[in-house]
Write a protein that holds these residues in place. Structure first.
Motif, mmCIF file in Angstrom:
data_model
loop_
_atom_site.group_PDB
_atom_site.id
_atom_site.type_symbol
_atom_site.label_atom_id
_atom_site.label_comp_id
_atom_site.label_asym_id
_atom_site.label_seq_id
_atom_site.Cartn_x
_atom_site.Cartn_y
_atom_site.Cartn_z
ATOM 1 N N ARG A 14 0.859 -1.180 0.000
ATOM 2 C CA ARG A 14 0.000 0.000 0.000
ATOM 3 C C ARG A 14 0.890 1.223 0.000
ATOM 4 N N GLY A 15 0.901 1.923 -1.108
ATOM 5 C CA GLY A 15 1.828 3.030 -1.232
ATOM 6 C C GLY A 15 3.254 2.518 -1.161
ATOM 7 N N PRO A 16 4.097 3.090 -0.309
ATOM 8 C CA PRO A 16 5.490 2.641 -0.216
ATOM 9 C C PRO A 16 5.705 1.483 0.756
ATOM 10 N N VAL A 17 4.662 1.099 1.503
ATOM 11 C CA VAL A 17 4.814 0.103 2.564
ATOM 12 C C VAL A 17 4.409 -1.275 2.061
ATOM 13 N N THR A 18 5.241 -2.274 2.347
ATOM 14 C CA THR A 18 4.920 -3.651 1.959
ATOM 15 C C THR A 18 4.874 -4.537 3.202
ATOM 16 N N ARG A 19 4.050 -5.571 3.114
ATOM 17 C CA ARG A 19 3.963 -6.575 4.180
ATOM 18 C C ARG A 19 4.012 -7.959 3.564
ATOM 19 N N VAL A 34 10.912 -2.364 6.255
ATOM 20 C CA VAL A 34 11.395 -1.070 6.730
ATOM 21 C C VAL A 34 11.777 -0.180 5.549
ATOM 22 N N ASP A 35 12.350 -0.785 4.516
ATOM 23 C CA ASP A 35 12.759 -0.034 3.327
ATOM 24 C C ASP A 35 11.544 0.158 2.421
ATOM 25 N N HIS A 36 11.036 1.368 2.391
ATOM 26 C CA HIS A 36 9.842 1.653 1.612
ATOM 27 C C HIS A 36 10.148 1.581 0.117
ATOM 28 N N LEU A 37 9.192 1.064 -0.638
ATOM 29 C CA LEU A 37 9.355 0.940 -2.084
ATOM 30 C C LEU A 37 9.136 2.283 -2.767
ATOM 31 N N SER A 38 9.836 2.487 -3.861
ATOM 32 C CA SER A 38 9.557 3.633 -4.717
ATOM 33 C C SER A 38 8.210 3.434 -5.398
ATOM 34 N N ALA A 39 7.642 4.523 -5.876
ATOM 35 C CA ALA A 39 6.301 4.468 -6.462
ATOM 36 C C ALA A 39 6.256 3.643 -7.735
ATOM 37 N N PHE A 40 7.413 3.408 -8.356
ATOM 38 C CA PHE A 40 7.430 2.671 -9.619
ATOM 39 C C PHE A 40 7.987 1.261 -9.462
ATOM 40 N N ASP A 41 8.331 0.846 -8.254
ATOM 41 C CA ASP A 41 8.867 -0.494 -8.019
ATOM 42 C C ASP A 41 7.764 -1.429 -7.527
ATOM 43 N N SER A 42 7.761 -2.642 -8.056
ATOM 44 C CA SER A 42 6.740 -3.627 -7.698
ATOM 45 C C SER A 42 7.266 -4.594 -6.653
ATOM 46 N N VAL A 43 6.361 -5.122 -5.825
ATOM 47 C CA VAL A 43 6.755 -6.173 -4.878
ATOM 48 C C VAL A 43 7.234 -7.407 -5.624
ATOM 49 N N MET A 44 6.784 -7.594 -6.867
ATOM 50 C CA MET A 44 7.168 -8.770 -7.630
ATOM 51 C C MET A 44 8.656 -8.762 -7.975
ATOM 52 N N THR A 45 9.234 -7.580 -8.064
ATOM 53 C CA THR A 45 10.650 -7.494 -8.414
ATOM 54 C C THR A 45 11.526 -7.117 -7.226
#
Length: 382
Positions: free
Chosen positions: A147-152, A165-176
């Motif tokens: 959700r947004g930059p936060v992943t679980r 803890v390391d928030h994702l960039s808006a263009f990066d997917s959890v799949m990668t």
């Protein structure tokens, strides 16, 4: 095998959910949404390659690919009693793509960025992603979400949620960026399956096509998307694949002809009554295209999903029945989606016991599916 495909807000696909089988035939009139469905599948595949945002940008940005009609059609709009007009939105502007199998499901929700002065302010951003087990998303079977930059991620052994803890960039997917062999092994498995999806819509057969030139041949179990390594791909089938099926497919389509590959990895065709083989440079565009389709469909390393976009292009009508037989044979080894506007090819494929006909039509600019009930589907909420 993918059993459900869902697309919302992409071009004419305002809200489409499809049930899929082993062999799927997508057809409809020009402008009915066949190409949009095909491109939506490519975008899903691009998620696993880490380039979905770049692919949308290449299409003109998310604003150019969003559904252009109202969020919903009222009964009066559909009956013609009221003109089609915009209504007050009840949900965010979004482009959503998803699929599910009996094993795993995945969905992504892309939206508009916050206004800014950046030169990249038109780039689409990933708002929500979800991965779950089974066909239908639920609270109990959710194994990863963003959700947004936060992943679980739900840890496989304990079932405890672990927040990144390391928030994702808006263009990066959890799949990668969150797939790993420990906590994210389900994502890793699903990502690799998606990366193996195979698309064929640009098999070049013109006079300058790479398939007509000599090649440096290496072991090639998978034909390139443009067909440039056709000689090596055919020789691989001959040596480690089903060479008998290759001979049968060629003879079925070309009345007893046979293929060979010379030492420069050029394709040669032997035809009854001729004293020499025809070099690939001498073959017609239709003949070469059919040979390319043979190499794709008889791959010694079949994917879980293969998508063919208008394979009948440039083919003589006499080749459509052999093509249908070739496709149905290939469907025994992998799931196939064919997008076609050829009534003859559609009819030949639809006779297959495991075929699944998906007929698209346009209604008020929206793509709808005729004669096929939509399976249950649930999108992750923002």
């Amino acid at each position: 095998m993918i059993t459900r495909l869902a697309i919302s807000g992409y071009r004419s696909l305002r809200d489409v959910t499809l049930a899929l089988g082993r062999l799927n035939i997508v057809t409809g009139a020009n402008g009915s949404g066949k190409s949009s469905l095909y491109r939506a599948l490519r975008l899903l595949s691009d998620v696993a390659q880490g380039r979905v945002v770049a692919s949308l940008a290449a299409e003109g940005g998310i604003s150019s690919t969003l559904w252009a009609g109202p969020e919903k059609f009222s009964r009066e709009m559909k009956s013609g009693l009221q003109p089609v007009q915009g209504t007050r939105r009840s949900g965010p502007i979004s482009l959503r793509l998803g699929f599910a199998s009996t094993d795993y499901g995945y969905a992504i929700d892309l939206g508009l960025p916050q206004p800014s002065m950046s030169r990249f302010s038109l780039d689409p951003v990933i708002k929500v992603e979800a991965v779950w087990t089974g066909e239908l998303l639920g609270r109990a079977n959710l194994i990863a979400e963003r959700r947004g930059p936060v992943t679980r991620l739900r840890q496989a052994k304990t079932g405890v949620w672990h927040e990144s803890v390391d928030h994702l960039s808006a263009f990066d997917s959890v799949m990668t960026h969150r797939a790993d062999p420990v906590d994210g092994w389900e994502l890793l498995l699903l990502r690799e399956k998606m990366r193996q999806w195979r698309f064929y819509d640009n098999l070049r057969t013109d006079r300058e096509a790479p398939a007509r030139r000599p090649q440096v041949g290496t072991f090639t179990p998978v034909l390139a998307g443009d067909g440039s390594d056709i000689g090596a791909a055919l020789q691989t089938i001959i040596e480690v694949g089903d060479g008998r099926a290759l001979d049968d497919a060629v003879a079925d389509a070309f009345d007893g002809a046979s293929l060979a590959v010379n030492d420069r990895f050029e394709v040669e065709m032997k035809q009854h009554g001729l004293l020499r083989e025809l070099n690939v440079a001498e073959l017609s565009e239709g003949t070469l295209r059919y040979i390319l389709l043979i190499a794709a469909l008889l791959s010694p390393r079949p994917p879980e999903l293969m998508i063919l976009n208008e394979p009948e292009a440039s083919l003589h009508p006499d080749l459509l029945a052999p093509l249908a037989r070739l496709v149905t044979k290939a469907a025994e080894r992998c799931q196939i989606i064919i997008v076609s506007h050829s009534p003859q090819l559609v009819a030949a494929l639809d006779r297959h016991a495991e075929s699944w006909l998906i007929r698209l039509e346009k209604e008020l600019g929206e793509t709808i599916v005729r004669d096929r009930p939509a399976p249950p589907w649930k999108w992750p909420s923002r």
